[in-house]
Design an enzyme around this catalytic site. Structure first.
Site, PDB file in Angstrom:
ATOM      1  N   THR A  10      59.883   0.106   4.976  1.00  0.00           N
ATOM      2  CA  THR A  10      60.903  -0.429   5.891  1.00  0.00           C
ATOM      3  C   THR A  10      61.538   0.651   6.769  1.00  0.00           C
ATOM      4  O   THR A  10      62.239   0.329   7.724  1.00  0.00           O
ATOM      5  CB  THR A  10      62.034  -1.099   5.068  1.00  0.00           C
ATOM      6  OG1 THR A  10      62.407  -0.198   4.020  1.00  0.00           O
ATOM      7  CG2 THR A  10      61.568  -2.414   4.485  1.00  0.00           C
ATOM      8  N   CYS A 154      58.971  17.742   9.896  1.00  0.00           N
ATOM      9  CA  CYS A 154      58.561  17.355  11.258  1.00  0.00           C
ATOM     10  C   CYS A 154      58.955  18.382  12.320  1.00  0.00           C
ATOM     11  O   CYS A 154      58.292  18.505  13.347  1.00  0.00           O
ATOM     12  CB  CYS A 154      59.143  15.997  11.618  1.00  0.00           C
ATOM     13  SG  CYS A 154      60.916  15.878  11.334  1.00  0.00           S
ATOM     14  N   GLU A 208      67.904  21.328   7.438  1.00  0.00           N
ATOM     15  CA  GLU A 208      66.699  21.501   8.254  1.00  0.00           C
ATOM     16  C   GLU A 208      66.263  22.970   8.392  1.00  0.00           C
ATOM     17  O   GLU A 208      65.072  23.276   8.309  1.00  0.00           O
ATOM     18  CB  GLU A 208      66.968  20.908   9.644  1.00  0.00           C
ATOM     19  CG  GLU A 208      65.736  20.487  10.394  1.00  0.00           C
ATOM     20  CD  GLU A 208      65.132  19.191   9.876  1.00  0.00           C
ATOM     21  OE1 GLU A 208      65.468  18.740   8.773  1.00  0.00           O
ATOM     22  OE2 GLU A 208      64.278  18.634  10.595  1.00  0.00           O
ATOM     23  N   ARG A 241      70.222  18.593  17.260  1.00  0.00           N
ATOM     24  CA  ARG A 241      69.842  17.177  17.487  1.00  0.00           C
ATOM     25  C   ARG A 241      70.242  16.789  18.909  1.00  0.00           C
ATOM     26  O   ARG A 241      71.376  17.062  19.334  1.00  0.00           O
ATOM     27  CB  ARG A 241      70.588  16.299  16.480  1.00  0.00           C
ATOM     28  CG  ARG A 241      70.170  14.848  16.507  1.00  0.00           C
ATOM     29  CD  ARG A 241      68.864  14.595  15.817  1.00  0.00           C
ATOM     30  NE  ARG A 241      68.949  14.703  14.363  1.00  0.00           N
ATOM     31  CZ  ARG A 241      67.885  14.815  13.563  1.00  0.00           C
ATOM     32  NH1 ARG A 241      66.664  14.811  14.064  1.00  0.00           N
ATOM     33  NH2 ARG A 241      68.042  14.911  12.261  1.00  0.00           N
ATOM     34  N   HIS A 248      60.053  16.104  18.959  1.00  0.00           N
ATOM     35  CA  HIS A 248      60.817  17.319  18.670  1.00  0.00           C
ATOM     36  C   HIS A 248      60.289  18.472  19.541  1.00  0.00           C
ATOM     37  O   HIS A 248      59.084  18.756  19.539  1.00  0.00           O
ATOM     38  CB  HIS A 248      60.656  17.725  17.199  1.00  0.00           C
ATOM     39  CG  HIS A 248      61.379  16.832  16.227  1.00  0.00           C
ATOM     40  ND1 HIS A 248      62.258  15.842  16.603  1.00  0.00           N
ATOM     41  CD2 HIS A 248      61.353  16.816  14.864  1.00  0.00           C
ATOM     42  CE1 HIS A 248      62.741  15.250  15.508  1.00  0.00           C
ATOM     43  NE2 HIS A 248      62.198  15.821  14.453  1.00  0.00           N
TER      44      HIS A 248
HETATM   45  P1  NAP Z   1      64.388   5.994   6.680  1.00  0.00           P
HETATM   46  O1  NAP Z   1      64.164   5.371   7.988  1.00  0.00           O
HETATM   47  O2  NAP Z   1      65.788   6.205   6.263  1.00  0.00           O
HETATM   48  O3  NAP Z   1      63.602   5.142   5.571  1.00  0.00           O
HETATM   49  C1  NAP Z   1      63.734   5.442   4.194  1.00  0.00           C
HETATM   50  C2  NAP Z   1      62.787   4.565   3.400  1.00  0.00           C
HETATM   51  O4  NAP Z   1      62.896   4.945   2.019  1.00  0.00           O
HETATM   52  C3  NAP Z   1      63.116   3.058   3.488  1.00  0.00           C
HETATM   53  O5  NAP Z   1      61.918   2.328   3.473  1.00  0.00           O
HETATM   54  C4  NAP Z   1      63.892   2.827   2.189  1.00  0.00           C
HETATM   55  O6  NAP Z   1      63.768   1.485   1.702  1.00  0.00           O
HETATM   56  C5  NAP Z   1      63.143   3.764   1.247  1.00  0.00           C
HETATM   57  N1  NAP Z   1      63.934   4.098   0.075  1.00  0.00           N
HETATM   58  C6  NAP Z   1      65.203   4.583   0.016  1.00  0.00           C
HETATM   59  N2  NAP Z   1      65.579   4.736  -1.277  1.00  0.00           N
HETATM   60  C7  NAP Z   1      64.545   4.323  -2.035  1.00  0.00           C
HETATM   61  C8  NAP Z   1      64.316   4.203  -3.432  1.00  0.00           C
HETATM   62  N3  NAP Z   1      65.246   4.548  -4.325  1.00  0.00           N
HETATM   63  N4  NAP Z   1      63.129   3.722  -3.840  1.00  0.00           N
HETATM   64  C9  NAP Z   1      62.177   3.382  -2.955  1.00  0.00           C
HETATM   65  N5  NAP Z   1      62.315   3.442  -1.620  1.00  0.00           N
HETATM   66  C10 NAP Z   1      63.485   3.917  -1.178  1.00  0.00           C
HETATM   67  O7  NAP Z   1      63.705   7.437   6.621  1.00  0.00           O
HETATM   68  P2  NAP Z   1      62.449   7.960   7.481  1.00  0.00           P
HETATM   69  O8  NAP Z   1      62.913   8.675   8.691  1.00  0.00           O
HETATM   70  O9  NAP Z   1      61.441   6.864   7.608  1.00  0.00           O
HETATM   71  O10 NAP Z   1      61.890   9.106   6.520  1.00  0.00           O
HETATM   72  C11 NAP Z   1      61.128   8.791   5.352  1.00  0.00           C
HETATM   73  C12 NAP Z   1      60.720  10.095   4.664  1.00  0.00           C
HETATM   74  O11 NAP Z   1      59.909  10.865   5.580  1.00  0.00           O
HETATM   75  C13 NAP Z   1      61.906  10.981   4.298  1.00  0.00           C
HETATM   76  O12 NAP Z   1      61.623  11.653   3.106  1.00  0.00           O
HETATM   77  C14 NAP Z   1      62.004  11.947   5.481  1.00  0.00           C
HETATM   78  O13 NAP Z   1      62.630  13.162   5.139  1.00  0.00           O
HETATM   79  C15 NAP Z   1      60.541  12.133   5.825  1.00  0.00           C
HETATM   80  N6  NAP Z   1      60.238  12.490   7.221  1.00  0.00           N
HETATM   81  C16 NAP Z   1      60.836  11.823   8.258  1.00  0.00           C
HETATM   82  C17 NAP Z   1      60.475  12.158   9.565  1.00  0.00           C
HETATM   83  C18 NAP Z   1      61.091  11.474  10.773  1.00  0.00           C
HETATM   84  O14 NAP Z   1      60.819  11.912  11.913  1.00  0.00           O
HETATM   85  N7  NAP Z   1      61.892  10.437  10.627  1.00  0.00           N
HETATM   86  C19 NAP Z   1      59.514  13.142   9.795  1.00  0.00           C
HETATM   87  C20 NAP Z   1      58.915  13.790   8.697  1.00  0.00           C
HETATM   88  C21 NAP Z   1      59.288  13.441   7.430  1.00  0.00           C
HETATM   89  P3  NAP Z   1      64.928   0.379   1.936  1.00  0.00           P
HETATM   90  O15 NAP Z   1      64.845  -0.029   3.375  1.00  0.00           O
HETATM   91  O16 NAP Z   1      64.546  -0.690   0.988  1.00  0.00           O
HETATM   92  O17 NAP Z   1      66.237   1.015   1.595  1.00  0.00           O
END
Ligand code: NAP
Length: 359
Positions: A10, A154, A208, A241, A248
Site C-alpha cells: 500500500t 535511494c 539520511e 528535501r 533525487h
Molecule cells: P510508505 O509509503 O510509508 O509505505 C510503508 C508500507 O509499509 C505500507 O505499505 C505499510 O502498510 C507498510 N507497513 C508499515 N508498518 C508495517 C508493519 N508493521 N507490517 C507490515 N507492513 C507495514 O513508505 P515507502 O516510501 O513506500 O517506503 C517503503 C520502504 O522502502 C521503507 O523501508 C523505505 O525506507 C524504503 N525506501 C523508500 C524509498 C522512497 O523513495 N520512498 C526509496 C528507497 C527505499 P499500511 O499501509 O498497511 O500501513
C-alpha cells in the site's frame, strides 16, 4: 511464471512495485500484503485515507484485478505461498519479518534493515553484481533456504552508478555530496505536509546522511569470499528535501586518485554498463548513465523517467577549482524507480537468472 508477493504493497514503493510488475515476462503478482491496518480489505479500499480519499500514487491506471485483490497481514503471511517476496515495508517491520520470510523464501527488500549486516550485499544493478555470491554466505550462516537482498538507500542510488566508472578508471579518494531529494522519498505514512514543503526547502532529513556516508563504500567495495571489504574513500553528505514529487538530485564533488579531465570522466561514464545491458534483464535500461552537455540539465521533471526511470542522468561535469584531482557534476535518479521498486525488481531479475537459475 514465478509467484510474487509485495509486502508493504500500500506504500509509495509498494505501489511502484505493482506498476513495475504489470505485464512482466517472468513474474506474476500473487499476493498483496501490508500491516494490520490494511489486512482483510480489498487493495483499493486499503489505499483510502480516513476521509475515504484514494491514495493511489502512480500516474498509471491501477488494474482492476489488482484493485480487487484481498490484502493479507504481514505478521501472519505464509512466505511459502510464493516464490519471491518484494519487501517494501518500514525498516522496523522489515527487521522483524524479513528473517522469518527468508527461512523459506528469497526476499528482495527496499528497507534498510539488513543493509549493514556483514553477510549481506547491497546490490545495485550493473555496479556490484559479483557481490551476489555473498548471499550464499548469508544462507549458510543463518540456515536459510531463502535470503534477504536489500536495495541501497535511494539518495545514493544514482551516485554509486556515476561513481563506479570513475572508481574503475581513476580511483576515488573522497566525495562531497549535497542532495536535493524529492518528497516521495519520505513515503506516505505519515508523508510530508504541504505546509512544510510548498515554496520551501528543508535542510535536514532524519537518518539520511549516515546512510549516504556509509553505503557507497560497501557497494563499491570488494567481495572477499566471506564478506565485503569496503572501498577506502570517505564521503561527507548534506541531504535536503525539496518540493519535487519524484527524482533525487545529487551535486557531487569527487577527488580522484589519478588526474583526469571532465572529458575523460564523460567518456568512461558514457561507455559504462554495456556488459550489464547485454544481460537484457527486463527492467534494465539500454544505458545506465546518460551524460548531457546541456548546462541546464539534469532536471527532475524532464529527466527522471529516462530509460523507464532506470537511467541515471549526469550533467555539468567540470573540473573542481580548489580540490586537487577534483571533478564535480550533478546526477539525477528516480528515487522510487531506480532507487527503490524497479531497482529491486532488476535485482530480482538478476538473481532469478544468475543466482537462483530459475529462468
Ligand atoms: P510508505 O509509503 O510509508 O509505505 C510503508 C508500507 O509499509 C505500507 O505499505 C505499510 O502498510 C507498510 N507497513 C508499515 N508498518 C508495517 C508493519 N508493521 N507490517 C507490515 N507492513 C507495514 O513508505 P515507502 O516510501 O513506500 O517506503 C517503503 C520502504 O522502502 C521503507 O523501508 C523505505 O525506507 C524504503 N525506501 C523508500 C524509498 C522512497 O523513495 N520512498 C526509496 C528507497 C527505499 P499500511 O499501509 O498497511 O500501513
Amino acid at each position: 511464471m514465478l509467484k510474487i508477493a509485495i509486502v508493504g504493497a500500500t506504500g509509495i514503493v509498494g505501489q511502484q512495485a505493482i506498476v513495475s510488475l504489470i505485464g512482466h515476462p517472468w513474474f506474476k503478482i500473487e499476493k498483496l500484503v501490508a500491516s494490520e491496518r490494511s489486512a482483510g480489505k480489498k487493495y483499493i479500499d486499503a489505499l483510502k485515507d480516513a476521509n475515504g480519499s484514494s491514495r493511489w500514487w502512480c500516474t498509471e491506471e491501477l488494474p482492476s484485478d489488482i484493485a480487487n485483490m484481498n490484502v493479507e497481514e504481514a505478521a501472519s503471511f505464509d512466505a511459502t505461498s510464493v516464490d519471491i517476496i518484494f519487501s517494501t515495508m518500514d525498516a522496523s517491520a522489515a527487521k522483524e519479518l524479513e528473517p522469518k520470510y527468508a527461512k523459506t523464501t528469497p526476499v528482495i527488500s527496499t528497507a534498510s534493515a539488513f543493509r549493514y549486516e556483514d553477510d549481506t550485499p547491497i546490490l545495485v544493478g550493473g555496479v556490484n553484481m559479483d557481490h551476489a555470491a555473498l548471499l550464499a554466505v548469508q544462507q549458510k550462516n543463518r540456515g536459510w533456504k531463502g535470503f534477504v537482498s536489500p536495495k541501497s538507500n535511494c539518495t545514493i542510488a544514482g551516485l554509486v552508478v556515476s561513481l563506479k566508472p570513475i572508481q574503475d578508471a581513476f580511483g576515488v579518494r573522497q566525495v562531497i555530496m549535497v542532495s536535493q531529494q524529492a518528497m516521495s522519498g519520505a513515503g506516505r505514512t505519515p508523508g510530508l505536509s504541504a505546509m512544510d514543503m510548498t515554496e520551501n526547502i528543508v535542510p535536514y532529513i532524519p537518518g539520511e546522511e549516515p546512510k549516504a556516508e556509509s553505503e557507497p563504500q560497501k557497494i563499491l567495495g570488494k567481495f572477499t569470499g566471506k564478506t565485503i571489504q569496503n572501498a577506502a574513500f570517505g564521503i561527507t553528505a548534506t541531504c535536503t528535501r525539496v518540493p519535487v514529487l519524484d527524482g533525487h538530485m545529487v551535486c557531487a564533488f569527487v577527488q580522484t586518485e589519478k588526474k583526469c579531465s571532465p572529458e575523460d570522466v564523460k567518456k568512461v561514464m558514457t561507455e559504462y554498463g554495456r556488459d550489464f545491458a547485454e544481460l537484457h534483464l527486463p527492467s534494465s535500461p539500454a544505458h545506465l548513465i546518460d551524460v548531457t552537455d546541456d548546462p541546464f540539465r539534469p532536471q527532475p521533471r524532464v529527466d527522471r523517467d529516462k530509460g523507464g526511470g532506470m537511467t541515471v542522468t549526469v550533467g555539468r561535469i567540470r573540473k573542481d577549482p580548489i580540490m586537487e584531482n577534483g571533478i564535480k557534476y550533478v546526477c539525477l535518479a528516480h528515487n522510487t524507480k531506480l532507487g527503490a521498486a524497479k531497482g529491486a525488481l532488476q535485482t530480482a531479475e538478476y538473481l532469478v537468472k544468475n543466482y537462483l537459475k530459475l529462468v
